[in-house]
Design an enzyme around this catalytic site. Structure first.
Site, PDB file in Angstrom:
ATOM      1  N   ASP A 264       0.810  -1.539   0.011  1.00 24.65           N
ATOM      2  CA  ASP A 264       0.037  -0.076  -0.062  1.00 24.65           C
ATOM      3  C   ASP A 264       0.532   1.130  -0.239  1.00 24.65           C
ATOM      4  OD1 ASP A 264      -2.880  -1.431  -0.151  1.00 24.65           O
ATOM      5  OD2 ASP A 264      -2.987  -1.167   1.920  1.00 24.65           O
ATOM      6  N   LYS A 286      -3.454   2.633  -2.193  1.00 25.64           N
ATOM      7  CA  LYS A 286      -4.722   3.153  -1.989  1.00 25.64           C
ATOM      8  C   LYS A 286      -5.188   4.225  -0.956  1.00 25.64           C
ATOM      9  CE  LYS A 286      -8.420  -0.469  -1.622  1.00 25.64           C
ATOM     10  NZ  LYS A 286      -8.706   0.444  -3.177  1.00 25.64           N
ATOM     11  N   MET A 401      -8.755   8.145   9.437  1.00 24.37           N
ATOM     12  CA  MET A 401      -8.976   8.177   8.274  1.00 24.37           C
ATOM     13  C   MET A 401     -10.312   9.747   8.089  1.00 24.37           C
ATOM     14  SD  MET A 401      -9.033   5.033   6.317  1.00 24.37           S
ATOM     15  CE  MET A 401     -10.163   4.326   7.300  1.00 24.37           C
TER      16      MET A 401
END
Length: 493
Positions: A264, A286, A401
């Site tokens: 990632d 991502k 996030m």
């Protein structure tokens, strides 16, 4: 569908610059010249003789320890009780000298004879260096600090010595005896490596030397590997928050056994540095707000590689089972009948608590811990969050996030009755040198997120447990924290 290569082709450097090239030199039966009769020259002569070299030693006088060594190994060491001469050097494989007055002359003579040369404790007259050695021959480990800190090299050696069992020597000898047979019976690639990985597991699962007949058992397994269809497997590995020292041992083993690593965007270069050099590395990043690989393409790529017999590591930041979409990947692999394992990693909330020195479940403040995603797949707040439950004062809540939705999160919690003065910590890039943090209250979240920024991964923690160390004079509630400091750096402050 062609799912290779991924949408992103960024890769980290495969090899950092090296001060010196580590080389293991075969000296069995070769002639080596040693000039000098000191203890320092004796140590080098003993090392060379242990490698099977024929050592010609030139000196008018020998130390007492050197004389004892010459008496013990007359078949390997030949004393010449006179000063060295330039005519002694041609035909030698190496030349080592302990020369104070004639170091430059010895160096020049060896160079003229085309012999690699090392003058002890004279870096300017050394074409190569000796490292500190861990000897489990045929397993040999050499440590070099490029001459900067020999004592440090010795300390590293002691650390490694404690990790490697004495039985390693016997296992390595067994490996040598099996190698040709294994190479005949197994094709190069996954089958052969699978056998040696199982062999290595045996080595480090015991402190004992190999039992009689264990080689035959392992070779029988090799036959089964050869007959089995070539089918790979996928391992989902948690890379943790970024600091490579926070990886589990099992994660390191998976990285060192992989054929292909799909990593990632948030995985640090330090973590990837621990992977097997030969492994192919593909960035399938991502990242919110940036161009990313589609999850469908990542799933298809894992299946394609595994069906080609590859050992695939899907390397995810943090813990793959916490907001890592591991469930979707496991379900897809199960449908395709691809074996899959999971190696957990340290999730960002745990790393945050460690960096803050705070218990997220301090029993005086919080009886539970809740991890909540800070955004939906469409970028806004998730529609299915029970905000009334999230606003429980007896719970520490960590939003992942949530950088771009931070102000909306604060509004929702206050709307559901959580006091505006509730302590909050916002952190980004936890455990990395670029780590930043902010401490404040729920009402001041807009100010905090403005300081921390949105570009890097952000964690927002809310709850009374975060106030446990607010009285510390070291904490400034509105300034970014210092980057992570190692214990030595702390002691020097």
């Amino acid at each position: 569908m062609d799912v290779s290569p991924p949408l992103r082709n960024d890769v980290f450097a495969r090899m950092e610059p090296l001060a010196k090239l580590p080389v293991f030199w075969a000296l069995e039966g070769r002639r080596v010249v040693v000039a000098g009769g000191t203890d320092a020259a004796m140590w080098k002569a003993e090392l060379l003789a242990a490698c099977g070299a024929r050592v010609d030693v030139y000196a008018e006088m020998f130390s007492e320890a050197f004389e004892a060594l010459l008496a013990r190994a007359p078949d390997r060491l030949t004393p010449h009780r006179r000063p060295w001469s330039s005519t002694d050097l041609p035909g030698a494989t190496l030349a080592i000298g302990d020369c104070d007055d004639d170091a430059a002359a010895f160096f020049a003579a060896a160079r003229a004879a085309g012999v690699p040369v090392n003058v002890i404790d004279k870096p300017a007259f050394c074409q190569f260096q000796f490292g500190s050695i861990v000897n489990r021959s045929p397993v040999v480990i050499a440590i070099s600090t490029d001459g900067a800190a020999p004592i440090l090299a010795q300390t590293i050696r002691r650390k490694i010595e404690t990790l490697l069992p004495r039985s390693l020597k016997a296992w390595a000898v067994l490996a040598q005896s099996l190698r040709e047979t294994v190479n005949r019976r197994l094709q190069p690639g996954p089958q052969r490596r699978a056998f040696w990985e199982r062999f290595s597991d045996c080595v480090f699962s015991t402190l004992d030397t190999p039992e009689e007949g264990v080689g035959g058992v392992l070779l029988a397994d090799a036959e089964r590997f050869a007959e089995a269809p070539a089918i790979g497997r996928v391992t989902l590995v948690g890379a943790g928050p970024g600091d490579a020292e926070l990886l589990t041992l099992k994660a390191v083993r998976a990285l060192q056994a992989a054929d292909v690593i799909l990593f990632d965007d948030l995985v640090s270069a330090d973590v990837l540095e621990l992977a097997r050099r030969e492994a192919k590395r593909l960035l399938v990043g991502k990242r919110g707000g940036r161009e990313s690989c589609r999850q469908e393409d990542i799933n298809a790529l894992m299946v394609k590689l595994a069906k080609a017999g590859k050992k695939v590591v899907r390397l995810k930041s943090g813990d793959p089972m916490v907001f890592g979409r591991a469930g979707e990947e496991i379900a897809h692999l199960d449908r395709e009948k691809i074996p899959v394992d999971v190696v957990p990693g340290i999730t960002a909330a745990s790393a945050m608590a460690s960096r803050l020195g705070l218990s997220l479940t301090n029993r005086d403040h919080a009886q539970s811990l809740r991890l909540v995603t800070g955004h939906s797949r469409h970028g806004g707040l998730p529609d299915d969050v029970d905000w009334a439950r999230v606003a429980d004062r007896r719970t520490t809540t960590v939003f992942y996030m949530g950088g771009r939705t931070a102000t909306l999160i604060a509004d929702k919690l206050v709307e559901q009755g959580l006091p505006a003065a509730t302590p909050v910590v916002i952190m980004s890039e936890i455990s990395r040198a670029t780590e930043r943090s902010w401490r404040g209250t729920l009402a001041a979240i807009p100010e905090g997120i403005a300081q921390i920024g949105y570009d890097n991964p952000v964690l927002i923690a809310v709850g009374d447990a975060l106030a446990a160390r607010n009285t510390s004079s070291a904490i400034d509630a509105h300034l970014p924290s210092q980057p992570p400091r190692h214990a030595l750096c702390k002691s020097l402050r």
